[in-house]
Design a protein around this motif. Structure first.
Motif, PDB file in Angstrom:
ATOM      1  N   SER A 158       0.862  -1.179   0.000  1.00  0.00           N
ATOM      2  CA  SER A 158       0.000   0.000   0.000  1.00  0.00           C
ATOM      3  C   SER A 158       0.897   1.227   0.000  1.00  0.00           C
ATOM      4  CB  SER A 158      -0.923   0.019   1.232  1.00  0.00           C
ATOM      5  OG  SER A 158      -0.172  -0.054   2.433  1.00  0.00           O
ATOM      6  N   GLY A 159       0.397   2.305  -0.591  1.00  0.00           N
ATOM      7  CA  GLY A 159       1.221   3.496  -0.689  1.00  0.00           C
ATOM      8  C   GLY A 159       0.416   4.736  -1.010  1.00  0.00           C
ATOM      9  N   ASN A 160       1.042   5.883  -0.779  1.00  0.00           N
ATOM     10  CA  ASN A 160       0.424   7.188  -1.034  1.00  0.00           C
ATOM     11  C   ASN A 160       1.413   8.118  -1.703  1.00  0.00           C
ATOM     12  OD1 ASN A 160      -1.165   6.661   1.970  1.00  0.00           O
ATOM     13  ND2 ASN A 160      -2.359   7.251   0.196  1.00  0.00           N
ATOM     14  N   ILE A 161       0.916   8.944  -2.607  1.00  0.00           N
ATOM     15  CA  ILE A 161       1.655  10.085  -3.108  1.00  0.00           C
ATOM     16  C   ILE A 161       0.759  11.303  -2.959  1.00  0.00           C
ATOM     17  CG2 ILE A 161       3.066   8.781  -4.732  1.00  0.00           C
ATOM     18  CD1 ILE A 161       1.185   9.792  -6.952  1.00  0.00           C
ATOM     19  N   GLY A 162       1.362  12.473  -2.764  1.00  0.00           N
ATOM     20  CA  GLY A 162       0.551  13.675  -2.623  1.00  0.00           C
ATOM     21  C   GLY A 162       1.403  14.922  -2.640  1.00  0.00           C
ATOM     22  N   LYS A 163       0.777  16.024  -3.034  1.00  0.00           N
ATOM     23  CA  LYS A 163       1.466  17.312  -3.038  1.00  0.00           C
ATOM     24  C   LYS A 163       0.430  18.416  -2.954  1.00  0.00           C
ATOM     25  CE  LYS A 163       3.328  19.116  -6.775  1.00  0.00           C
ATOM     26  NZ  LYS A 163       4.220  19.502  -7.895  1.00  0.00           N
ATOM     27  N   THR A 164       0.761  19.469  -2.206  1.00  0.00           N
ATOM     28  CA  THR A 164      -0.105  20.646  -2.097  1.00  0.00           C
ATOM     29  C   THR A 164       0.683  21.877  -2.496  1.00  0.00           C
ATOM     30  OG1 THR A 164      -1.366  19.661  -0.278  1.00  0.00           O
ATOM     31  CG2 THR A 164      -1.555  22.043  -0.586  1.00  0.00           C
ATOM     32  N   ASP A 165       0.230  22.551  -3.545  1.00  0.00           N
ATOM     33  CA  ASP A 165       0.799  23.823  -3.976  1.00  0.00           C
ATOM     34  C   ASP A 165      -0.176  24.939  -3.641  1.00  0.00           C
ATOM     35  OD1 ASP A 165       3.042  22.594  -5.086  1.00  0.00           O
ATOM     36  OD2 ASP A 165       2.017  22.262  -7.001  1.00  0.00           O
ATOM     37  N   PHE A 179       3.512  27.653  -5.141  1.00  0.00           N
ATOM     38  CA  PHE A 179       4.511  27.394  -4.100  1.00  0.00           C
ATOM     39  C   PHE A 179       4.172  26.070  -3.419  1.00  0.00           C
ATOM     40  CE2 PHE A 179       5.723  27.615   0.394  1.00  0.00           C
ATOM     41  CZ  PHE A 179       7.097  27.780   0.257  1.00  0.00           C
ATOM     42  N   THR A 180       5.121  25.149  -3.392  1.00  0.00           N
ATOM     43  CA  THR A 180       4.870  23.826  -2.813  1.00  0.00           C
ATOM     44  C   THR A 180       4.862  23.908  -1.293  1.00  0.00           C
ATOM     45  OG1 THR A 180       5.866  22.711  -4.705  1.00  0.00           O
ATOM     46  CG2 THR A 180       5.655  21.439  -2.678  1.00  0.00           C
ATOM     47  N   LYS A 181       3.729  23.570  -0.710  1.00  0.00           N
ATOM     48  CA  LYS A 181       3.559  23.629   0.747  1.00  0.00           C
ATOM     49  C   LYS A 181       3.997  22.337   1.413  1.00  0.00           C
ATOM     50  CE  LYS A 181      -0.120  24.506   4.163  1.00  0.00           C
ATOM     51  NZ  LYS A 181      -1.568  24.787   4.323  1.00  0.00           N
ATOM     52  N   ASN A 182       3.627  21.189   0.821  1.00  0.00           N
ATOM     53  CA  ASN A 182       4.036  19.902   1.379  1.00  0.00           C
ATOM     54  C   ASN A 182       3.918  18.819   0.310  1.00  0.00           C
ATOM     55  OD1 ASN A 182       1.227  18.811   1.468  1.00  0.00           O
ATOM     56  ND2 ASN A 182       0.963  20.355   3.066  1.00  0.00           N
ATOM     57  N   GLY A 183       4.521  17.676   0.591  1.00  0.00           N
ATOM     58  CA  GLY A 183       4.466  16.557  -0.334  1.00  0.00           C
ATOM     59  C   GLY A 183       4.774  15.253   0.375  1.00  0.00           C
ATOM     60  N   GLU A 184       4.387  14.140  -0.265  1.00  0.00           N
ATOM     61  CA  GLU A 184       4.600  12.823   0.334  1.00  0.00           C
ATOM     62  C   GLU A 184       4.720  11.769  -0.756  1.00  0.00           C
ATOM     63  OE1 GLU A 184       2.454   9.655   3.432  1.00  0.00           O
ATOM     64  OE2 GLU A 184       1.270  11.218   2.445  1.00  0.00           O
ATOM     65  N   ASN A 185       5.567  10.765  -0.492  1.00  0.00           N
ATOM     66  CA  ASN A 185       5.669   9.581  -1.340  1.00  0.00           C
ATOM     67  C   ASN A 185       6.103   8.428  -0.439  1.00  0.00           C
ATOM     68  OD1 ASN A 185       6.015   7.625  -3.253  1.00  0.00           O
ATOM     69  ND2 ASN A 185       7.360   8.834  -4.575  1.00  0.00           N
ATOM     70  N   SER A 186       5.141   7.639   0.038  1.00  0.00           N
ATOM     71  CA  SER A 186       5.411   6.615   1.040  1.00  0.00           C
ATOM     72  C   SER A 186       4.780   5.289   0.639  1.00  0.00           C
ATOM     73  CB  SER A 186       4.858   7.040   2.412  1.00  0.00           C
ATOM     74  OG  SER A 186       5.471   8.227   2.868  1.00  0.00           O
ATOM     75  N   THR A 187       5.448   4.174   0.985  1.00  0.00           N
ATOM     76  CA  THR A 187       4.928   2.849   0.681  1.00  0.00           C
ATOM     77  C   THR A 187       5.201   1.895   1.840  1.00  0.00           C
ATOM     78  OG1 THR A 187       6.981   2.157  -0.408  1.00  0.00           O
ATOM     79  CG2 THR A 187       5.264   3.106  -1.806  1.00  0.00           C
ATOM     80  N   GLU A 188       4.361   0.876   1.925  1.00  0.00           N
ATOM     81  CA  GLU A 188       4.574  -0.239   2.847  1.00  0.00           C
ATOM     82  C   GLU A 188       4.376  -1.536   2.069  1.00  0.00           C
ATOM     83  OE1 GLU A 188       1.794   0.076   6.031  1.00  0.00           O
ATOM     84  OE2 GLU A 188       2.657   1.920   6.865  1.00  0.00           O
ATOM     85  N   ASP A 189       5.365  -2.428   2.136  1.00  0.00           N
ATOM     86  CA  ASP A 189       5.248  -3.761   1.556  1.00  0.00           C
ATOM     87  C   ASP A 189       5.232  -4.781   2.695  1.00  0.00           C
ATOM     88  OD1 ASP A 189       5.748  -2.252  -0.730  1.00  0.00           O
ATOM     89  OD2 ASP A 189       6.727  -3.931  -1.727  1.00  0.00           O
ATOM     90  N   LYS A 190       4.519  -5.876   2.504  1.00  0.00           N
ATOM     91  CA  LYS A 190       4.455  -6.902   3.543  1.00  0.00           C
ATOM     92  C   LYS A 190       4.474  -8.290   2.925  1.00  0.00           C
ATOM     93  CE  LYS A 190       0.612  -8.147   5.828  1.00  0.00           C
ATOM     94  NZ  LYS A 190      -0.508  -8.162   6.805  1.00  0.00           N
ATOM     95  N   TRP A 191       5.310  -9.155   3.482  1.00  0.00           N
ATOM     96  CA  TRP A 191       5.245 -10.584   3.217  1.00  0.00           C
ATOM     97  C   TRP A 191       4.662 -11.247   4.453  1.00  0.00           C
ATOM     98  CZ3 TRP A 191       6.064 -13.140  -1.243  1.00  0.00           C
ATOM     99  CH2 TRP A 191       6.731 -12.449  -2.281  1.00  0.00           C
ATOM    100  N   ASP A 224       8.415  12.381   3.244  1.00  0.00           N
ATOM    101  CA  ASP A 224       7.507  13.523   3.279  1.00  0.00           C
ATOM    102  C   ASP A 224       8.311  14.793   3.504  1.00  0.00           C
ATOM    103  OD1 ASP A 224       6.911  14.632   6.356  1.00  0.00           O
ATOM    104  OD2 ASP A 224       7.768  12.618   6.265  1.00  0.00           O
ATOM    105  N   SER A 225       7.740  15.919   3.146  1.00  0.00           N
ATOM    106  CA  SER A 225       8.373  17.218   3.407  1.00  0.00           C
ATOM    107  C   SER A 225       7.290  18.274   3.569  1.00  0.00           C
ATOM    108  CB  SER A 225       9.335  17.607   2.282  1.00  0.00           C
ATOM    109  OG  SER A 225       8.632  17.778   1.075  1.00  0.00           O
ATOM    110  N   THR A 226       7.541  19.207   4.465  1.00  0.00           N
ATOM    111  CA  THR A 226       6.619  20.311   4.732  1.00  0.00           C
ATOM    112  C   THR A 226       7.431  21.596   4.889  1.00  0.00           C
ATOM    113  OG1 THR A 226       5.083  18.844   5.881  1.00  0.00           O
ATOM    114  CG2 THR A 226       4.837  21.204   6.281  1.00  0.00           C
ATOM    115  N   PHE A 227       6.942  22.685   4.285  1.00  0.00           N
ATOM    116  CA  PHE A 227       7.631  23.967   4.414  1.00  0.00           C
ATOM    117  C   PHE A 227       7.281  24.569   5.764  1.00  0.00           C
ATOM    118  CE2 PHE A 227       8.319  28.513   3.762  1.00  0.00           C
ATOM    119  CZ  PHE A 227       9.580  28.503   3.178  1.00  0.00           C
TER     120      PHE A 227
END
Length: 782
Positions: free
Chosen positions: A381-388, A398-410, A441-444
């Protein structure tokens, strides 16, 4: 109303081309309820049929009935030493052939003088060890309940103790618990959030990935559930995928809320009993956006499949999977200024999510009473996102925040089941989960971009359970279980005893009691949230968090008032403890309130020192479908409180106090082959609680600042919704079709979703949930 007029014209036109009378067939399999071993030679018949329609199950438990007329029928199954099973309201259509999975319960005492025909009640759980706070649901209910849109979660919101607080998403609040306390299971394995646009660590989204066309009857639990279900405080969905029809290939197509869909099922090779099932969907809302009916264009697609291969000696092999991907752009820059998020500023939001599950299972019977099921799965499962952001004075993005995260499971799980005798059954299981995480993730903040996670790591979770079911008589069931969970990241572990008793003291009445110790891990990203030390270094202050824990205590009474009607009531108390809270500077915070927004609350320096409770009473009045109609009334009155690190008792975010659901439906046969359906629902619930915005401090900060000293003391106005569904079902010589017109929130009642602060004007703006929303659905089977 143009769609409704078209529907009525379509119905009258279709009646004019009614086909000649034909008969059809259906198949299925008969199993022992405790062991799942196929029963050979069970007699299956249609009661009252002339001439008699009947057959027996073969050497693998399969049966097929021929020359059945269209419409709703009953099926009776008999087997020596077992209670007769009667299944009512089985729909026989000219489309895809019906395929049943019948489970029979062995008699504790066998007498020749007394014959008991056990009518399988749709409300009773399929799980043999569930004594209380559990019920099964049919896939037909996800179709017919108004406002459900084929979604199991939206359908379950009609049950006692359950509330769906938003039309935008399918979050469900169970007995005052956070929606994040829900467990999703599919064919015996835990799965990540099965919803489009879902956020990592949450359990809901706007559109379900689950496809009800490939599911079969399943269970829903709201408390004190058996020991095989873990890592959940509130409730559990135990969903079952059906197998494809081994006798006949079938195909279907559908257009509706969940998308454009095509599907197929059937045998892999004739006379081998192997089968396949496959369905794919693509976003309907994307098309509506493309032609200008929506301001946004949500794109999503999903795929579901199952291959089932039984063998004579090596056991049964199954390969199944679920995948979904979603993406959306919501750009204020493409709107008029009056429609921006703020009066003089706007936001461009990009958001996407993806999840997937692939599992291989093997079920082997050592003998008719002993089996071992092994499942190996890979999940992601995973998410991507960005707020300008932009404004009138600064039109550039102007980019306020962003994310690119994943989780894998066996995950590898093994379940051993032994039926010692007719009175005693024992289950035991062990599961190992290995997670691979990648959070970015990153946030200004304060003239620079900062990251709260930015880590790649792995962690493992181990769990095991044992449970025992004892039936001293046919009228009494006793359950006990024990579950163990271990988090290798920090050595946290739990030991959870559970138990229950159900006594049917009269033919139509029963009482039940149940208790259970339950625990749940925090969303995994919480463990890796970083704390800045001020010298450029960071540490993981949440690394040592343990499990959130709770104790459930429940008592219930159930009575069949008439042949097809019942009254049920349950009284419950749940104590929650070891809840993560923050001691320094944020004493009102508690993870019990996580899930009241679209995203997780990322907070550092948490400790397991919070607590809370949920208590309430539930009432269910229900008439099962018979004589062409049904109705359901559920009332829940409850109280939900918590304490943060400041040790002050407060309402939780989910303490709406009351929920009332009223549902009804009627089928009107125009002819034997053409049926009109009408379903309606009314929901009345206490308003959502919230943390007020401090306007003065928000003006100073230029952004929203919340007044946590008044956390959850206020509620929005009461929630009100009226939904209806008008449908039409028709059978033809070689295919069937169904068309339905759904209207959600007919009165367009303005239910508040949230409030936003406009720093330019200093005003609060109410953001409302979806108003009047019509949707047309069409399905064809052949």
């Amino acid at each position: 109303m143009r769609e409704l007029r078209l529907l009525l014209v379509f119905i009258f036109f279709q009646q004019a081309v009614a086909p000649a009378q034909r008969t059809y067939s259906m198949g299925g399999i008969v199993r022992d309820k405790a062991t799942q071993y196929p029963l050979i030679g069970a007699y299956v018949s249609v009661p009252g049929s002339v001439p008699v329609i009947g057959t027996t199950s073969d050497a693998r438990g399969y049966f097929r009935l021929m020359e059945i007329p269209l419409g709703r029928i009953s099926i009776q199954v008999s087997y020596v030493g077992y209670h007769d099973a009667v299944l009512n309201d089985i729909i026989i259509s000219s489309g895809i052939e019906a395929f049943l999975e019948v489970e029979m319960e062995e008699k504790v005492i066998t007498t020749e003088e007394v014959i008991v025909r056990e009518k399988i009640r749709k409300d009773q759980p399929l799980h043999k060890m569930a004594m209380i706070s559990a019920r099964s649901f049919s896939i037909e209910e996800t179709y017919k309940y108004a406002g459900s849109f084929g979604d199991p979660a939206r359908m379950a919101a009609n049950f006692a103790g359950v509330l769906a607080p938003s039309l935008q998403r399918n979050d469900i609040i169970i007995r005052g618990n956070s929606p994040m306390g829900l467990l999703w299971r599919l064919d015996g394995i835990d799965i990540p959030n099965p919803n489009h646009f879902g956020t990592l660590g949450t359990t809901a989204g706007p559109v379900t990935i689950l496809n009800n066309n490939v599911l079969t009857n399943s269970d829903f639990f709201t408390g004190a559930f058996p020991a095989e279900y873990g890592n959940a405080l509130a409730g559990a969905f135990d969903l079952r995928m059906r197998t494809g029809n081994i006798f006949k290939r079938g195909y279907w197509g559908q257009i509706g809320w969940n998308g454009f869909e095509i599907g197929t099922e059937g045998y892999l090779k004739k006379n081998t009993r192997s089968s396949y099932l496959l369905a794919y969907r693509y976003s309907m809302l994307d098309l509506l956006g493309q032609i200008g009916l929506l301001d946004y264009k949500p794109r999503y697609q999903d795929l579901t499949f199952k291959v089932d291969i039984p063998t004579d000696k090596a056991g049964r092999f199954s390969l199944f999977g679920l995948w979904g991907k979603s993406y959306i752009d919501i750009f204020d820059s493409e709107k008029k200024q009056a429609d921006w998020t703020y009066s003089n500023a706007g936001e461009n939001i990009t958001s996407g999510a993806e999840m997937g599950v692939v599992a291989l299972s093997h079920h082997y019977f050592f003998n008719p009473h002993t089996s071992l099921r092994t499942v190996l799965s890979w999940q992601m499962s995973g998410n991507i996102g960005k707020t300008d952001t932009f404004s009138v004075d600064a039109p550039g993005l102007f980019t306020k925040n962003g994310e690119n995260s994943t989780e894998d499971k066996w995950a590898l799980s093994m379940t051993f089941r032994k039926k010692l005798n007719v009175k005693h059954t024992v289950d035991a299981g062990i599961t190992g989960d290995l997670f691979f995480i990648d959070y970015n993730d990153s946030t200004f903040r304060e003239d620079t971009y900062v990251s709260s996670t930015d880590i790649r790591d792995q962690l493992s979770v181990w769990s095991s359970y044992i449970q025992w079911h004892y039936r001293p008589t046919d009228k009494v069931g006793i359950y006990s279980g024990l579950r163990f969970q271990y988090l290798a990241l920090n050595g946290s572990h739990t030991l959870e005893p559970r138990g229950g008793i159900k006594w049917q003291f009269k033919q139509n009445q029963s009482v039940s009691i149940g208790f259970g110790f339950h625990s749940q891990l925090q969303p995994k990203v919480i463990y890796f949230y970083r704390t800045e030390l001020g010298d450029g270094r960071t540490i993981f202050t949440n690394h040592d968090l343990g499990f959130s824990r709770s104790i459930h205590g429940i008592a219930g009474y159930d009575k069949l008032v008439w042949k097809n009607s019942r009254i049920k009531s349950e009284l419950y108390f749940q104590w929650l403890y070891d809840i993560p809270v923050r001691k320094s500077g944020f004493g009102q915070f508690s993870m019990l309130n996580a899930g009241d927004n679209f995203f997780l609350p990322l907070v550092d320096s948490l400790v397991n020192e919070g607590d809370g409770y949920n208590t309430g009473i539930e009432l269910t009045l229900e008439k099962f479908f018979s004589r062409n109609y049904y109705w359901l009334v559920t009332l829940s009155v409850f109280d939900s409180k918590y304490r943060g690190a400041d040790r002050v008792w407060r309402n939780t975010a989910f303490n709406g106090n009351v929920v009332l659901n009223i549902l009804a439906g009627y089928e009107y046969p125009l002819t034997e082959k053409h049926i009109l359906t009408l379903n309606a629902k009314i929901v009345i619930a206490g308003g959502k609680r919230y943390v007020p915005i401090d306007i003065e401090k928000s003006m100073e900060a230029g952004d929203e600042v919340y007044d946590w000293s008044r956390a959850y003391t206020k509620k929005y106005s009461n929630f009100l919704r009226f939904d209806c569904r008008l449908g039409y079902r028709a059978n033809y010589k070689r295919f069937s079709q169904e068309i339905a017109f759904d209207i959600q929130n007919i009165t367009s009642h303005k239910n508040i979703l949230l409030q936003k602060f406009d720093p330019a004007t200093g005003e609060l703006k109410d953001v409302f949930q979806i108003g009047f929303f019509p949707m047309l659905t069409w399905k064809i089977e052949f």
